[in-house]
Design a protein around this motif. Structure first.
Motif, PDB file in Angstrom:
ATOM      1  N   GLN A   1      40.452  44.446  44.423  1.00 45.07           N
ATOM      2  CA  GLN A   1      40.027  45.693  43.772  1.00 45.07           C
ATOM      3  C   GLN A   1      41.101  46.183  42.800  1.00 45.07           C
ATOM      4  N   ALA A   2      42.356  46.146  43.211  1.00 46.99           N
ATOM      5  CA  ALA A   2      43.451  46.593  42.343  1.00 46.99           C
ATOM      6  C   ALA A   2      43.568  45.697  41.112  1.00 46.99           C
ATOM      7  N   LEU A   3      43.477  44.381  41.326  1.00 50.77           N
ATOM      8  CA  LEU A   3      43.581  43.452  40.196  1.00 50.77           C
ATOM      9  C   LEU A   3      42.373  43.566  39.269  1.00 50.77           C
ATOM     10  N   GLU A   4      41.214  43.872  39.828  1.00 53.92           N
ATOM     11  CA  GLU A   4      40.030  44.088  38.995  1.00 53.92           C
ATOM     12  C   GLU A   4      40.230  45.356  38.145  1.00 53.92           C
ATOM     13  N   ARG A   5      40.716  46.413  38.758  1.00 58.57           N
ATOM     14  CA  ARG A   5      40.950  47.665  38.016  1.00 58.57           C
ATOM     15  C   ARG A   5      41.962  47.465  36.891  1.00 58.57           C
ATOM     16  N   ASP A   6      42.953  46.619  37.136  1.00 61.76           N
ATOM     17  CA  ASP A   6      43.995  46.352  36.135  1.00 61.76           C
ATOM     18  C   ASP A   6      43.521  45.395  35.041  1.00 61.76           C
ATOM     19  N   GLY A   7      42.311  44.855  35.175  1.00 57.10           N
ATOM     20  CA  GLY A   7      41.786  43.962  34.146  1.00 57.10           C
ATOM     21  C   GLY A   7      42.184  42.510  34.305  1.00 57.10           C
ATOM     22  N   VAL A   8      42.674  42.158  35.479  1.00 51.60           N
ATOM     23  CA  VAL A   8      43.164  40.806  35.727  1.00 51.60           C
ATOM     24  C   VAL A   8      42.096  39.930  36.373  1.00 51.60           C
ATOM     25  N   VAL A   9      41.288  40.517  37.233  1.00 50.66           N
ATOM     26  CA  VAL A   9      40.251  39.789  37.972  1.00 50.66           C
ATOM     27  C   VAL A   9      38.876  40.283  37.535  1.00 50.66           C
ATOM     28  N   HIS A  10      37.969  39.328  37.389  1.00 54.26           N
ATOM     29  CA  HIS A  10      36.565  39.642  37.095  1.00 54.26           C
ATOM     30  C   HIS A  10      35.760  39.395  38.364  1.00 54.26           C
ATOM     31  N   ARG A  11      34.933  40.367  38.715  1.00 57.12           N
ATOM     32  CA  ARG A  11      34.075  40.281  39.903  1.00 57.12           C
ATOM     33  C   ARG A  11      32.634  40.181  39.428  1.00 57.12           C
ATOM     34  N   LEU A  12      31.978  39.094  39.779  1.00 53.63           N
ATOM     35  CA  LEU A  12      30.593  38.874  39.371  1.00 53.63           C
ATOM     36  C   LEU A  12      29.704  38.863  40.608  1.00 53.63           C
TER      37      LEU A  12
ATOM     38  N   HIS B   1      26.140  38.267  42.078  1.00 54.45           N
ATOM     39  CA  HIS B   1      24.876  37.604  41.780  1.00 54.45           C
ATOM     40  C   HIS B   1      23.752  38.339  42.523  1.00 54.45           C
ATOM     41  N   PRO B   2      22.643  38.629  41.850  1.00 55.53           N
ATOM     42  CA  PRO B   2      21.540  39.374  42.476  1.00 55.53           C
ATOM     43  C   PRO B   2      20.686  38.488  43.384  1.00 55.53           C
ATOM     44  N   VAL B   3      21.279  38.065  44.480  1.00 55.63           N
ATOM     45  CA  VAL B   3      20.578  37.217  45.450  1.00 55.63           C
ATOM     46  C   VAL B   3      20.785  37.776  46.843  1.00 55.63           C
ATOM     47  N   ILE B   4      19.986  37.299  47.774  1.00 53.75           N
ATOM     48  CA  ILE B   4      20.143  37.676  49.177  1.00 53.75           C
ATOM     49  C   ILE B   4      20.385  36.394  49.963  1.00 53.75           C
ATOM     50  N   PRO B   5      21.453  36.283  50.725  1.00 55.91           N
ATOM     51  CA  PRO B   5      22.516  37.279  50.905  1.00 55.91           C
ATOM     52  C   PRO B   5      23.369  37.412  49.638  1.00 55.91           C
ATOM     53  N   PRO B   6      24.116  38.511  49.531  1.00 57.60           N
ATOM     54  CA  PRO B   6      24.934  38.741  48.338  1.00 57.60           C
ATOM     55  C   PRO B   6      25.911  37.584  48.091  1.00 57.60           C
ATOM     56  N   HIS B   7      26.100  37.286  46.851  1.00 54.62           N
ATOM     57  CA  HIS B   7      27.013  36.227  46.431  1.00 54.62           C
ATOM     58  C   HIS B   7      27.906  36.819  45.353  1.00 54.62           C
ATOM     59  N   VAL B   8      29.206  36.861  45.617  1.00 56.14           N
ATOM     60  CA  VAL B   8      30.164  37.447  44.677  1.00 56.14           C
ATOM     61  C   VAL B   8      31.201  36.396  44.325  1.00 56.14           C
ATOM     62  N   ASP B   9      31.415  36.220  43.033  1.00 58.47           N
ATOM     63  CA  ASP B   9      32.439  35.298  42.539  1.00 58.47           C
ATOM     64  C   ASP B   9      33.583  36.086  41.931  1.00 58.47           C
ATOM     65  N   TYR B  10      34.795  35.588  42.139  1.00 57.83           N
ATOM     66  CA  TYR B  10      35.985  36.179  41.547  1.00 57.83           C
ATOM     67  C   TYR B  10      36.619  35.149  40.633  1.00 57.83           C
ATOM     68  N   SER B  11      37.034  35.601  39.467  1.00 53.51           N
ATOM     69  CA  SER B  11      37.708  34.730  38.513  1.00 53.51           C
ATOM     70  C   SER B  11      38.725  35.573  37.746  1.00 53.51           C
ATOM     71  N   LEU B  12      39.556  34.894  36.982  1.00 51.20           N
ATOM     72  CA  LEU B  12      40.539  35.595  36.164  1.00 51.20           C
ATOM     73  C   LEU B  12      39.934  35.943  34.812  1.00 51.20           C
ATOM     74  N   THR B  13      40.303  37.098  34.305  1.00 55.30           N
ATOM     75  CA  THR B  13      39.958  37.467  32.940  1.00 55.30           C
ATOM     76  C   THR B  13      40.943  36.755  32.011  1.00 55.30           C
ATOM     77  N   GLU B  14      40.777  36.935  30.727  1.00 54.31           N
ATOM     78  CA  GLU B  14      41.742  36.371  29.768  1.00 54.31           C
ATOM     79  C   GLU B  14      43.144  36.915  30.054  1.00 54.31           C
ATOM     80  N   LEU B  15      43.208  38.223  30.307  1.00 48.70           N
ATOM     81  CA  LEU B  15      44.491  38.834  30.649  1.00 48.70           C
ATOM     82  C   LEU B  15      45.028  38.253  31.955  1.00 48.70           C
ATOM     83  N   GLY B  16      44.133  38.038  32.921  1.00 48.51           N
ATOM     84  CA  GLY B  16      44.526  37.466  34.203  1.00 48.51           C
ATOM     85  C   GLY B  16      45.078  36.054  34.083  1.00 48.51           C
ATOM     86  N   VAL B  17      44.511  35.270  33.181  1.00 49.55           N
ATOM     87  CA  VAL B  17      45.043  33.916  32.953  1.00 49.55           C
ATOM     88  C   VAL B  17      46.472  34.010  32.449  1.00 49.55           C
ATOM     89  N   ARG B  18      46.724  34.984  31.577  1.00 48.37           N
ATOM     90  CA  ARG B  18      48.092  35.144  31.059  1.00 48.37           C
ATOM     91  C   ARG B  18      49.067  35.565  32.152  1.00 48.37           C
TER      92      ARG B  18
END
Length: 125
Positions: free
Chosen positions: A62-73, A75-92
């Motif tokens: 949550q903190a890294l997402e707020r800072d723009g480092v992590v992207h939380r995606l 997916h609108p499925v059941i059960p919930p499916h959430v992926d985490y990845s780095l943003t461009e800033l996060g890659v840096r």
């Protein structure tokens, strides 16, 4: 008019300090390195980052997402499916952190030797 922040991490009131804390925390560093290898789901991250509790991992993400480092995606499925990845800033940021990891791996013997020497000095004191 947009406010401009002067970044001075040595100033106790600098708004960059919490970001620096998130990026350099034990769990923040490890999450960035894992995500540098690619997108992960929550439980995959938890397995990769040994020793992190579910609560701490959630707070870190949550903190890294707020800072723009992590992207939380979510997916609108059941059960919930959430992926985490780095943003461009996060890659840096993760690439910079990886440099520290590389140094740690390359020079581990030097760190271990220094620790042993320190412990011996302390034991004699």
């Amino acid at each position: 008019m947009e406010s401009v922040h002067v970044v001075s991490p040595f100033d106790v009131n600098c708004p960059s300090r919490p970001v620096m804390e998130h990026l350099s925390s034990r769990w923040g560093v490890l999450v960035q390195i894992v995500l540098l290898r690619g997108t992960h789901r929550f439980n995959e991250l938890r397995r990769e980052v040994g020793g992190v509790s579910e609560k701490m991992l959630a707070q870190t993400l949550q903190a890294l997402e707020r800072d723009g480092v992590v992207h939380r995606l979510v997916h609108p499925v059941i059960p919930p499916h959430v992926d985490y990845s780095l943003t461009e800033l996060g890659v840096r940021t993760a690439t910079a952190v990886r440099g520290l990891f590389d140094l740690l791996f390359e020079r581990w013997e030097d760190f271990a030797t220094a620790q042993e020497a320190y412990d011996e000095r302390k034991a004699r004191a």
